[in-house]
Design a protein around this motif. Sequence first.
Motif, PDB file in Angstrom:
ATOM      1  N   ALA A 102       0.878  -1.198   0.099  1.00 33.04           N
ATOM      2  CA  ALA A 102      -0.046   0.153   0.092  1.00 33.04           C
ATOM      3  C   ALA A 102       0.960   1.111  -0.091  1.00 33.04           C
ATOM      4  O   ALA A 102       0.271   2.155  -0.309  1.00 33.04           O
ATOM      5  CB  ALA A 102      -0.910   0.132   1.237  1.00 33.04           C
ATOM      6  N   CYS A 152     -10.345  -5.579  -4.297  1.00 32.75           N
ATOM      7  CA  CYS A 152     -10.337  -4.338  -4.193  1.00 32.75           C
ATOM      8  C   CYS A 152     -11.110  -3.278  -4.659  1.00 32.75           C
ATOM      9  O   CYS A 152     -11.353  -2.227  -4.223  1.00 32.75           O
ATOM     10  CB  CYS A 152      -8.918  -3.789  -4.682  1.00 32.75           C
ATOM     11  SG  CYS A 152      -8.563  -3.603  -6.339  1.00 32.75           S
ATOM     12  N   VAL A 155     -13.981  -0.978  -3.013  1.00 31.41           N
ATOM     13  CA  VAL A 155     -13.975   0.147  -2.127  1.00 31.41           C
ATOM     14  C   VAL A 155     -15.028   0.901  -2.661  1.00 31.41           C
ATOM     15  O   VAL A 155     -15.108   1.711  -1.813  1.00 31.41           O
ATOM     16  CB  VAL A 155     -12.560   0.442  -2.783  1.00 31.41           C
ATOM     17  CG1 VAL A 155     -12.407   1.031  -4.149  1.00 31.41           C
ATOM     18  CG2 VAL A 155     -12.382   1.825  -1.821  1.00 31.41           C
ATOM     19  N   THR A 285      -9.036  -3.904   4.184  1.00 26.49           N
ATOM     20  CA  THR A 285      -9.615  -2.821   3.126  1.00 26.49           C
ATOM     21  C   THR A 285      -9.933  -1.809   4.090  1.00 26.49           C
ATOM     22  O   THR A 285      -9.757  -0.578   3.594  1.00 26.49           O
ATOM     23  CB  THR A 285     -10.717  -3.547   2.604  1.00 26.49           C
ATOM     24  OG1 THR A 285     -10.011  -4.529   1.549  1.00 26.49           O
ATOM     25  CG2 THR A 285     -11.320  -2.346   1.593  1.00 26.49           C
ATOM     26  N   ILE A 304      -5.323  -0.049  -2.429  1.00 27.58           N
ATOM     27  CA  ILE A 304      -5.906  -1.379  -1.944  1.00 27.58           C
ATOM     28  C   ILE A 304      -5.516  -2.695  -2.373  1.00 27.58           C
ATOM     29  O   ILE A 304      -5.189  -3.501  -1.697  1.00 27.58           O
ATOM     30  CB  ILE A 304      -7.430  -1.080  -1.644  1.00 27.58           C
ATOM     31  CG1 ILE A 304      -7.765   0.192  -0.667  1.00 27.58           C
ATOM     32  CG2 ILE A 304      -8.107  -2.275  -1.093  1.00 27.58           C
ATOM     33  CD1 ILE A 304      -9.349   0.413  -0.657  1.00 27.58           C
TER      34      ILE A 304
END
Length: 487
Positions: A102, A152, A155, A285, A304
């Motif tokens: 990240a 991801c 999100v 997350t 992410i």
Amino acid sequence: MAATPRFRKDAVAEQNTTAEQDPAEGAGRRHPVDETLPPLKMFTSGLQHVAAMYAGVVAPPMIVGPALGLTAKETAFLMGASLFTAGLATLLQTLGFWRVGARLPFVNGVSFAGVTPMIAIGKDRGHDGIAVIFGAIIVAGVLGFLLAPYFCKLVRFFPPVVTGTVITLIGVSLLPVAFNWAQGGDATAADHGSTTDIAMAAVTLVIVLALRKLLRGFLQQIAILLGLVIGTLIAIPVGITDFGALGDADLVGFPTPFHFGAPQFEIAAIVSMCIVMLVCMTESTADMLALGKIVGRPADERTIEGGLRADTLGSAISPLFNGFMCSAFAQNIGLVAMTKVRSRFVVAAGGVILVVLGLVPVAASVIALVPLPVLGGAGIVLFGSVAASGIQTLATAALEKGENALIVAAAVGVGLIPIAAPDFYHAFPEDMLVVLDSGISTGCVVAILLNLAFNHLGRKPDEGAGTEGEPTTDEQPRDPMTLPVAH
């Protein structure tokens, strides 16, 4: 008018050029996340992160080892291996390579979510049991790595009403850990919850708060570390500091690859650990979204994805060095929020310290000198800071519009069940408890589903603007990736 999109992949790039978010960058300076500090500040700030998460890293092997029938020496070996692999996973997150990491001040360590399933898999099976556990973690890690690019994308279902709820639950869920530490940490001990332990936790809490109030500059930033040192020194004459581990520790020790034998692969164990992996990915997350807001670099899909890749890759290689599944450590998010030290290189320094502690057991035992009541007093501030960040995020979620307040009420209520009533799900199948016993996971799922039901399903493109913090024609956009930073 069509509703403004709630997610843009270039959100981070826009953030880095927006003076409103971080004026320093407008002047050509690096984002605080990418800044390096002087060596002494880097070391002490990194050490503070290690002190905040040390107990959480060594606790799972301390529980799993005896349950599997391992000796005290073998359990100590697992603890060292967990420190070593936590350091590797943290370096993957903070420094990264390719599309792994990240690149935020994000700490990784052994996940507590896997403790119960691992005990169920390997109970009283000794080395065979731990070999089966390691095999299942490797498969789960590889599967998670492959799923990261798809996972991801969730999100976009984390607007402020969801992220604020989850961040608040993260902090509230961690507070009982601090309370347990303040009582001594061992519920079976005769002196658990003694007035001495609780008084020591209270003294440490007061010391940390006083240091934050009285100190300035760098010393204020390491108030937690100073509080732990002062609290430990006070605890010595009180008689709750244990020096036994220091005398028994080896000077040097390397976590020999596959020390307990080659990994074994059993379907039931693999399925169980894959479920744990999905739980860890969900929590990571939420943690990345929380940390992104705190440091002023909101986490987009790519961030992410990189973070989840680091989580899962760290988990996949962890068994090679006799470590367990790795995931985010939310308590360190509280430390970032409190100290406002946003550099990822500080946390990378903490990762290096963890690797050294794993290679030098005697150094690890020095950190272990901090009594749990002292750590508990500091933990109240750390974990409370996470909850406060969540509440601040909820303040931007337009709770007066639509059913957002109802979403928060239901999600927080469900998320608090494992905390307020730990035996609530005792009649459910054991495999379901992996998810149900995590208030963060259940609260997150409820918040996402209710947000979909109330704010997405059945809506026309041009109706209901503002129901989840979206803009109307006369409002500024409330893209969840461009929210004000929580400080």
